[in-house]
Scaffold this active site. Structure first.
Site, PDB file in Angstrom:
ATOM      1  N   LYS A 126      45.787  38.200  31.340  1.00 12.93           N
ATOM      2  CA  LYS A 126      46.965  38.511  30.513  1.00 12.93           C
ATOM      3  C   LYS A 126      46.520  39.319  29.314  1.00 12.93           C
ATOM      4  O   LYS A 126      45.359  39.238  28.902  1.00 12.93           O
ATOM      5  CB  LYS A 126      47.616  37.216  30.019  1.00 12.93           C
ATOM      6  CG  LYS A 126      49.081  37.373  29.692  1.00 12.93           C
ATOM      7  CD  LYS A 126      49.910  37.269  30.950  1.00 12.93           C
ATOM      8  CE  LYS A 126      51.337  37.730  30.736  1.00 12.93           C
ATOM      9  NZ  LYS A 126      52.181  37.378  31.891  1.00 12.93           N
ATOM     10  N   ASP A 166      55.193  42.675  30.853  1.00 11.93           N
ATOM     11  CA  ASP A 166      55.700  41.356  30.473  1.00 11.93           C
ATOM     12  C   ASP A 166      56.741  41.674  29.391  1.00 11.93           C
ATOM     13  O   ASP A 166      57.263  42.798  29.357  1.00 11.93           O
ATOM     14  CB  ASP A 166      54.558  40.444  29.967  1.00 11.93           C
ATOM     15  CG  ASP A 166      54.958  38.972  29.869  1.00 11.93           C
ATOM     16  OD1 ASP A 166      54.850  38.260  30.872  1.00 11.93           O
ATOM     17  OD2 ASP A 166      55.397  38.533  28.777  1.00 11.93           O
TER      18      ASP A 166
HETATM   19  O1  2IT Z   1      54.221  36.603  33.983  1.00 12.20           O
HETATM   20  C1  2IT Z   1      54.031  37.366  34.958  1.00 12.20           C
HETATM   21  O2  2IT Z   1      53.734  36.935  36.067  1.00 12.20           O
HETATM   22  C2  2IT Z   1      54.148  38.799  34.722  1.00 12.20           C
HETATM   23  N1  2IT Z   1      54.422  39.200  33.600  1.00 12.20           N
HETATM   24  C3  2IT Z   1      53.933  39.779  35.826  1.00 12.20           C
HETATM   25  C4  2IT Z   1      52.479  39.989  36.070  1.00 12.20           C
HETATM   26  C5  2IT Z   1      52.168  41.037  37.097  1.00 12.20           C
HETATM   27  O3  2IT Z   1      50.965  41.335  37.208  1.00 12.20           O
HETATM   28  O4  2IT Z   1      53.049  41.554  37.783  1.00 12.20           O
END
Ligand code: 2IT
Length: 449
Positions: A126, A166
């Site tokens: 993240k 996100d």
């Molecule tokens: O919280 C999540 O799963 C996302 N923001 C998407 C992450 C992604 O790599 O598509």
């Protein structure tokens, strides 16, 4: 509680006292794992839990950008490469002014288990920045994204770490980030980011995937209860990409979302956000960068409740789909008092731990956890990566079919994992256990590092 699990929780509490969101997710996940650790003493021998709560690597970087008046600003960027045991780090970027290491770590930790649940080979990561997109012009957003990628590009790649969107990062931001990555590296590696535009390697259904997946998962819960989605009313929070997808799929299946929320309050639309015009308006609201839900009430003439949350509204299904800790004890009590049967988390960690424990104890209420319910988003991101590496584009039907299947499987393996440990139909514990089993096995087999 297993003594080793308790020791790890206690040490995280002590070490990360200034990061309450991270402590919260560790307590929530690890407390489900007690029976698994009881059954696998070999995990304690190699301190597998002590390892899984420590990011493989996490870094910060400086992001300097110029606003439209020519003034300079400096923000902090983050990337947490939490766990790469089952695949390249994968997870979104959040641009929001409250971003700090505690938020990035909680999201990264949740992502490990969510990604494992998709059944696809993606590790957990993240990132983001404490940048506030509210009120920024398109040019300012572009300059910020370019500067952000200039700092990040050497640490990511299609087989290394694959960021996505996100909160505060949607298709537009991913475009600017990808453009800068390509400019800096001089390669066509579109597998480095997901959530891209359709002309340069994006996947059909990716924008819809989180919301659609949540409704597919909800449908599995309803089937389990021999209930039907037709005619159901749903309370959602937020009005962004995820809530948009829920509204759209609910409308297709004959249910309706009757509440939306923003930082300014919530709207109640008894007719539902259930016409094409209304659903499309959510996209305009997001693109405006105004971050106000009152705009919906003004346009469609429905109730607006300033500075309130929608959790007192009597509906069939509650789906918090905005952000972490949106449902605290006082809201949970209202939800229980209204006799709501289905509490389906959608946003990452939308419920405080005390409120979640309270709701899980309500007789007749079914609680589904976000890391399972919202996994369709990252799941379709993994399908986007697959398309990029094949240099192919799959049809909308193909992606949607795979998403649907993925959500059925996630619901089933969660229910089975809970059943295996004698917990009944406990989707919260089941998701934690099923996700953990895969990651733990991979970590164990790869040896200590
Ligand atoms: O919280 C999540 O799963 C996302 N923001 C998407 C992450 C992604 O790599 O598509």
């Amino acid at each position: 509680m297993n003594a080793y699990v308790q020791r790890v929780i206690d040490s995280v509490k002590e070490k990360h006292a200034s990061e309450p969101e991270f402590v919260q997710t560790i307590e929530e996940v690890l407390s489900s794992l007690s029976p698994v650790i009881d059954k696998h003493p070999e995990y304690e021998k190699v301190d597998l839990l002590g390892r899984i709560v420590e990011p493989e690597r996490m870094f910060t970087f400086r992001v300097v950008w110029q606003d439209d008046k020519g003034e300079y600003h400096t923000n902090t960027g983050y990337r947490c490469q939490f766990n790469g045991a089952i695949g390249p780090y994968k997870g979104g970027l959040r641009f929001q002014k409250n971003v700090y290491p505690g938020i990035i770590k909680f999201l990264g930790f949740e992502q490990i288990f969510k990604n494992a649940l998709t059944g696809l080979p993606i590790g957990g990561g993240k990132g983001g920045a404490d940048f506030d997109p509210t009120g920024k012009s398109d040019a300012e957003i572009m300059r910020f994204c370019q500067s952000f990628m200039t700092a990040l590009y050497r640490y990511i790649g299609p087989d290394v770490d694959v960021p996505a969107g996100d909160m505060g990062v949607g298709g537009r931001e991913i475009g600017y980030l990808f453009g800068q990555y390509r400019r800096l590296k001089g390669v066509w590696e579109n597998g480095v980011l997901t959530g891209k535009g359709l002309t340069y390697g994006g996947s059909l259904i990716r924008p819809e995937a989180t919301g659609y997946g949540a409704v597919y998962y909800l449908n599995e819960v309803l089937k389990h209860e021999k209930d039907d989605i037709k005619g159901k009313t749903i309370a959602c929070s937020g009005f962004g990409n995820v809530t948009w997808g829920i509204c759209k799929k609910a409308m297709q299946l004959g249910a309706k979302v009757v509440t939306l929320s923003g930082p300014d309050g919530y709207i109640y639309d008894p007719n539902g956000v259930a016409t094409e015009e209304k659903v499309n308006y959510l996209l305009e609201m997001r693109a405006s960068n105004r971050n106000r839900v009152q705009d919906y009430a003004d346009k469609f003439g429905c109730e607006f409740h300033p500075n309130e949350k929608p959790w007192g509204v009597k509906v069939d299904i509650v789906m918090p789909s905005a952000m972490q800790n949106d449902v605290r004890m006082e809201s949970a009590e209202k939800i229980a008092a209204n006799g709501i049967k289905y509490y389906i988390e959608v946003a990452n960690m939308p419920t405080t731990n005390d409120a979640l424990d309270f709701l899980r104890k309500q007789k007749g209420m079914i609680v589904a956890p976000s890391k399972a319910v919202n996994a369709g988003g990252v799941g379709v991101s993994a399908l986007e990566m697959a398309q990029n590496s094949e240099r192919l584009v799959w049809t909308e039907d193909e992606v949607d079919k795979q998403l649907h299947h993925m959500m059925e499987t996630i619901h089933r393996v969660s229910a089975e994992a809970a059943e295996e440990y004698g917990l009944g139909y406990d989707l919260v514990a089941g998701a934690n256990i099923a996700g953990f089993k895969k990651v733990a096995t991979a970590m164990f087999e790869q040896g200590a590092f």
